[in-house]
Design an enzyme around this catalytic site. Structure first.
Site, PDB file in Angstrom:
ATOM      1  N   HIS A   1      41.778  -1.804   8.277  1.00 14.53           N
ATOM      2  CA  HIS A   1      40.826  -2.509   8.817  1.00 14.53           C
ATOM      3  C   HIS A   1      40.809  -4.073   8.411  1.00 14.53           C
ATOM      4  CE1 HIS A   1      37.460   0.882   9.230  1.00 14.53           C
ATOM      5  NE2 HIS A   1      38.652   1.294   9.482  1.00 14.53           N
TER       6      HIS A   1
ATOM      7  N   ARG B   1       0.861  -1.233   0.032  1.00 17.04           N
ATOM      8  CA  ARG B   1      -0.210  -0.065   0.041  1.00 17.04           C
ATOM      9  C   ARG B   1       0.980   1.305   0.062  1.00 17.04           C
ATOM     10  NH1 ARG B   1      -1.060   4.524   2.701  1.00 17.04           N
ATOM     11  NH2 ARG B   1      -0.601   3.605   4.601  1.00 17.04           N
ATOM     12  N   GLU B   2       1.701   1.492   0.849  1.00 18.30           N
ATOM     13  CA  GLU B   2       2.387   2.646   1.030  1.00 18.30           C
ATOM     14  C   GLU B   2       3.618   2.574   0.110  1.00 18.30           C
ATOM     15  OE1 GLU B   2       2.683   5.510   3.494  1.00 18.30           O
ATOM     16  OE2 GLU B   2       3.730   6.062   2.059  1.00 18.30           O
TER      17      GLU B   2
ATOM     18  N   HIS C   1       3.211   4.966  12.261  1.00 16.50           N
ATOM     19  CA  HIS C   1       3.359   4.770  10.964  1.00 16.50           C
ATOM     20  C   HIS C   1       4.628   6.160  10.669  1.00 16.50           C
ATOM     21  CE1 HIS C   1       2.407   4.608   6.560  1.00 16.50           C
ATOM     22  NE2 HIS C   1       2.502   5.802   6.243  1.00 16.50           N
TER      23      HIS C   1
ATOM     24  N   THR D   1       3.284  11.432   9.056  1.00 13.04           N
ATOM     25  CA  THR D   1       2.815  11.865   7.828  1.00 13.04           C
ATOM     26  C   THR D   1       3.775  12.478   6.814  1.00 13.04           C
ATOM     27  OG1 THR D   1       0.553  11.486   8.082  1.00 13.04           O
ATOM     28  CG2 THR D   1       0.847  12.112   5.758  1.00 13.04           C
TER      29      THR D   1
ATOM     30  N   ARG E   1      -8.050  -0.946  12.886  1.00 12.20           N
ATOM     31  CA  ARG E   1      -6.979   0.093  13.173  1.00 12.20           C
ATOM     32  C   ARG E   1      -7.398   1.412  12.858  1.00 12.20           C
ATOM     33  NH1 ARG E   1      -1.962   0.012   9.493  1.00 12.20           N
ATOM     34  NH2 ARG E   1      -3.318   1.245   8.250  1.00 12.20           N
TER      35      ARG E   1
ATOM     36  N   HIS F   1       7.218   8.302   8.418  1.00 12.69           N
ATOM     37  CA  HIS F   1       7.902   8.921   7.292  1.00 12.69           C
ATOM     38  C   HIS F   1       9.372   9.472   7.454  1.00 12.69           C
ATOM     39  CE1 HIS F   1       4.982   8.213   4.036  1.00 12.69           C
ATOM     40  NE2 HIS F   1       3.941   8.097   4.807  1.00 12.69           N
TER      41      HIS F   1
ATOM     42  N   HIS G   1      -6.643  -0.737   3.451  1.00 12.81           N
ATOM     43  CA  HIS G   1      -6.632   0.811   3.733  1.00 12.81           C
ATOM     44  C   HIS G   1      -8.195   1.409   3.469  1.00 12.81           C
ATOM     45  CE1 HIS G   1      -4.144   4.644   3.854  1.00 12.81           C
ATOM     46  NE2 HIS G   1      -4.207   4.219   5.145  1.00 12.81           N
TER      47      HIS G   1
HETATM   48  C1  HCA Z   1      -1.910   8.042   3.205  1.00 12.21           C
HETATM   49  C2  HCA Z   1      -1.318   8.708   4.323  1.00 12.21           C
HETATM   50  C3  HCA Z   1      -0.630   7.780   5.312  1.00 12.21           C
HETATM   51  C4  HCA Z   1      -1.513   6.647   6.029  1.00 12.21           C
HETATM   52  C5  HCA Z   1      -1.082   6.049   7.132  1.00 12.21           C
HETATM   53  C6  HCA Z   1      -2.176   5.083   7.654  1.00 12.21           C
HETATM   54  C7  HCA Z   1       0.176   8.520   6.447  1.00 12.21           C
HETATM   55  O1  HCA Z   1      -3.047   7.665   3.351  1.00 12.21           O
HETATM   56  O2  HCA Z   1      -1.165   8.034   2.205  1.00 12.21           O
HETATM   57  O3  HCA Z   1      -3.223   5.175   7.316  1.00 12.21           O
HETATM   58  O4  HCA Z   1      -1.708   4.313   8.760  1.00 12.21           O
HETATM   59  O5  HCA Z   1       1.378   8.539   6.186  1.00 12.21           O
HETATM   60  O6  HCA Z   1      -0.366   9.135   7.120  1.00 12.21           O
HETATM   61  O7  HCA Z   1       0.161   6.828   4.722  1.00 12.21           O
HETATM   62 CU    CU Z   2       2.410   7.078   4.881  1.00  7.95          CU
END
Ligand code: HCA
Ligand code: CU
Length: 472
Positions: free
Chosen positions: A289, A14-15, A196, A169, A135, A198, A74
């Site tokens: 080394h 997904r991500e 989550h 995010t 979740r 980034h 999602h």
């Molecule tokens: C997205 C944003 C998301 C969602 C993370 C989640 C973020 O939908 O693209 O639903 O757990 O980084 O907030 O990836």
């Molecule tokens: Cu994300």
């Protein structure tokens, strides 16, 4: 030391698919899931079924054919997305919403917080009534004031959310602030906490560790960290860290397969210095080394390569400054060869001779595939098409050169797209066509003499192919 079970939730499907230029076919998603399971990932986010009929169908197929791992889909906090999630028969739905001022203004058309709360409550209730585990993610939690996180989170808990996720995010958390936010969430919500994170500042993993230390028990990862912009936590770095400091264990014999697979289906290369899995991370190079490491590798190693299915190498850097020496050591002149179409998917032997100028057979280090097709006489009357439509994971190029000194002399046609979107253009050489990754294409000889060159930014033609609709 923290000995509780920390769960990795991998969201490459997904991500990871939100990384620029990445789109997996159903076969690729299934293969990724299989390899992730082999590595020991217990929880996988597979996609967003609410966005289209085809995405829904894809998620349904995955849920029907995968077992032994918890699958999560999602969904936005709306009925349509939750109904699609229910339809997939996944065990988990990940519902998300943001709640800060910038989100209200830019994502919700200035709708009120009361409206968002209603949406979230109704969406979670609907999912729970239909037997899904939920979740709930507070998107952009890192830019959301604590009292707003508390307010929206409580609504989610009241509606029955099983787990709360805090998302950084835009990748702006300092680990100290991440720690505090997770600590608050633990105190307020009385449920599992996920994060989550980034990686815009390169702090995703530092934040993950802060979150674990504050009590979080689920960490989102992706293979090599791919995702929107700078991506999220890398599966391998996190897993190795969890082994090292938090008593978790993974099956590292599966790691290189995962790397190979994501390179192929993602159309990019793993950096040689990537922690744990890069090809240079267990190589010692400087004299000093190597000498110490030969006495005892621990002199310059904190990690044992064997644990990760890797091999320690001592390769003295004998390169002198300047290109001469470098080329001298690595340059090999090799022979291209003539080869029929039998080795290529979607190809038949058409007119003209076909040369393989470069690929991983000619030089195993090659990162490109180049073929040349030579039309030495006018084949107009015996012409029959010899390549079906296909697409690559990587960019590629067609170049057409006629036999006249100015490059004219060859007429060809190129087709892009499929179905309603298909378009064909006939043109004369000289001509070059750039074909972005994932664009479906084919070409046809029309008339004249000359040569056609095809450059594919992958060392192996067949492995560079995407499963195209016609191929399924
Ligand atoms: C997205 C944003 C998301 C969602 C993370 C989640 C973020 O939908 O693209 O639903 O757990 O980084 O907030 O990836
Ligand atoms: Cu994300």
């Amino acid at each position: 030391m923290n000995t509780k079970k920390i769960l990795i939730l991998d969201t490459t499907l997904r991500e990871g698919e939100q990384a620029s230029g990445i789109c997996f076919s159903i076969h690729e998603k299934l293969e990724l899931i299989k390899q992730l399971q082999k590595f020991g990932v217990p929880h996988i986010e597979i996609g967003h079924p609410g966005i289209s009929e085809s995405e829904l169908a894809l998620c349904k197929t995955i849920c029907a054919s995968v077992s032994g791992v918890d699958l999560l889909v999602h969904a936005r906090a709306c009925e349509q997305d939750v109904l699609a999630a229910i339809d997939t028969k996944a065990q988990w739905v990940g519902i998300w919403a943001s709640y800060n001022d910038i989100s209200l203004a830019t994502k919700f058309n200035n709708k009120s917080r009361a409206w968002i709360k209603d949406q979230v409550y109704a969406a979670i209730l609907l999912a729970k009534k239909n037997g899904l585990k939920v979740r709930f993610t507070i998107e952009d939690a890192s830019r959301t004031e604590p009292h707003l996180i508390a307010e929206l989170g409580m609504i989610a808990v009241q509606a029955g959310a099983d787990r709360m996720s805090l998302a950084d995010t835009v990748g702006m958390w300092h680990p100290r602030d991440c720690f505090k936010a997770v600590q608050h969430a633990i105190a307020q919500f009385n449920c599992e906490i996920e994060v989550h994170l980034h990686n815009d500042l390169g702090l995703a993993q530092a934040n993950a560790i802060a979150a674990i230390d504050a009590g979080a028990s689920v960490i989102d990862t992706s293979i090599l960290g791919i995702g929107e912009r700078a991506g999220i936590c890398d599966l391998f770095s996190i897993s190795a860290t969890l082994e090292q400091f938090y008593h978790q264990a993974y099956h590292w014999q599966a790691s290189q397969n995962l790397v190979q697979l994501i390179q192929r289906v993602g159309g990019f290369k793993c950096e040689p210095h990537h922690p744990i899995v890069g090809r240079h991370v267990f190589t010692h190079t400087s004299k000093y080394h190597i000498k110490a490491a030969l006495n005892n590798p621990k002199a310059y190693e904190s990690l044992n390569p064997e644990r990760y299915g890797a091999v320690r190498k001592n390769i003295l850097n004998t390169l002198e400054r300047g290109a001469q020496q470098r080329f001298h050591n690595t340059l090999h002149v090799k022979k291209p060869f003539v080869k029929g179409a039998s080795e290529l998917l979607y190809h038949r032997d058409g007119v003209g001779a076909r040369w393989v100028l470069m690929d991983d057979r000619i030089d195993e280090r090659s990162s490109v595939y180049i073929i040349e097709r030579i039309f030495d006489k006018d084949y107009q009357h015996e012409y029959s098409p010899h390549v079906d439509k296909h697409a690559h994971h990587c960019d590629s190029v067609f170049a057409f050169m006629g036999n006249h000194p100015d490059g004219t002399g060859l007429t060809v046609s190129v087709t892009f797209g499929i179905g309603d979107e298909e378009s064909t253009e006939v043109f004369s050489s000289p001509a070059s066509v750039f074909i972005p990754a994932h664009v479906i294409h084919s070409y046809q000889y029309v008339q004249g003499t000359g040569r056609f060159l095809n450059f594919v930014l992958s060392p192996n033609y067949n492995q560079s192919l995407v499963d195209t609709p016609q191929a399924e």
